[in-house]
Design an enzyme around this catalytic site. Structure first.
Site, PDB file in Angstrom:
ATOM      1  CB  ALA A 177      11.425 -14.128  33.249  1.00  0.00           C
ATOM      2  CE1 TYR A 178      12.355  -7.339  28.180  1.00  0.00           C
ATOM      3  CE2 TYR A 178      11.762  -5.739  29.859  1.00  0.00           C
ATOM      4  CZ  TYR A 178      12.218  -6.026  28.587  1.00  0.00           C
ATOM      5  OH  TYR A 178      12.531  -5.003  27.731  1.00  0.00           O
ATOM      6  CB  ALA A 179      13.434  -7.424  35.745  1.00  0.00           C
TER       7      ALA A 179
END
Length: 246
Positions: free
Chosen positions: A153-155
């Site tokens: 999700a962060y990437a």
């Protein structure tokens, strides 16, 4: 209104971590700084105090980066206090780690509200206000290329930032404003260290050929280069400041 200095910088997420060190670094280079923060007024005030104690100029201003009215007010603070905006560094961000199978969609929404919508809101205001000769620096992550489990999700949120950079650089053609992103590798900040045991930290520190974690100062110096006279011919790029991780 005070006389405008050579350059005025707006730094979001400037109360801690990379943003804090970036604000201090830009101030040391002679820029007046608006210390943007979301929920840490005491920490932001400490950054302002450190800058002013060293003879610089700074003011703290609270803004939720995903709120367009609050971001507009942040830029108004820069214009009203220092005369305009020359440099925008968007360092505010959120991290949530989970496998895709276990991902809480509420966490995903909160992550993307800050990292994606926030980046677009700040970049939009920067595109409207940054003066000729200015620079916009967004923050990505080298995690995008590492394919680490739980960072999906962060990437993905930071991949959106990287997609935005060359588009905005083209849209500002003729304005003499550069747009770039910095993509740190593992960096010893509170955000990175939180929740990691010593073995995990040691393993990640051993990844780059330089065999250490990055420091906020490592990243701030790259941002300062892009925001200063030496970075004027770098535009529409993502600089991976990660010690050589591949």
């Amino acid at each position: 209104m005070t006389d405008s200095p050579t350059r005025v910088a707006v730094v979001t997420g400037a109360s801690r971590g990379i943003g804090r060190t970036t604000a201090l670094t830009l101030a040391a280079a002679g820029q007046a700084v608006v210390v943007g923060y979301a929920g840490s007024p005491d920490a932001a005030a400490d950054v302002v105090r450190r800058i002013t104690d060293d003879g610089g100029r700074a003011v703290a201003a609270r803004a939720d980066v995903a709120d367009e009215q609050q971001v507009a007010a942040l830029f108004e603070t820069a214009a009203g206090t220092f005369g305009g905006v020359d440099v925008v560094v968007h360092s505010a961000g959120r991290l949530a780690l989970s496998t895709l199978a276990d991902l809480d969609l509420d966490d995903l929404d909160a992550l993307h509200r800050t990292n994606v919508r926030g980046s677009f809101v700040v970049a939009r205001e920067a595109a409207r206000r940054v003066r000729p000769g200015g620079a916009v620096v967004l923050m990505s992550t080298s995690v995008i290329g590492l394919h680490l489990p739980t960072y999906g999700a962060y990437a993905a949120s930071k991949a959106a930032v990287e997609a935005l950079v060359p588009v905005l650089a083209q849209e500002l053609r003729g304005r003499d404003v550069t747009v770039n992103a910095v993509a740190p590798g593992p960096t010893a900040t509170e955000l990175f260290l939180d929740g990691k045991d010593e073995a995990t930290i040691a393993r990640m520190a051993a990844q780059p050929p330089l065999e250490r974690l990055g420091t906020p100062a490592d990243i701030a110096e790259v941002v300062s280069f892009l925001a200063g006279p030496g970075g004027r011919w770098v535009n529409g790029q993502v600089l991976r400041a990660n010690g050589g991780i591949v």
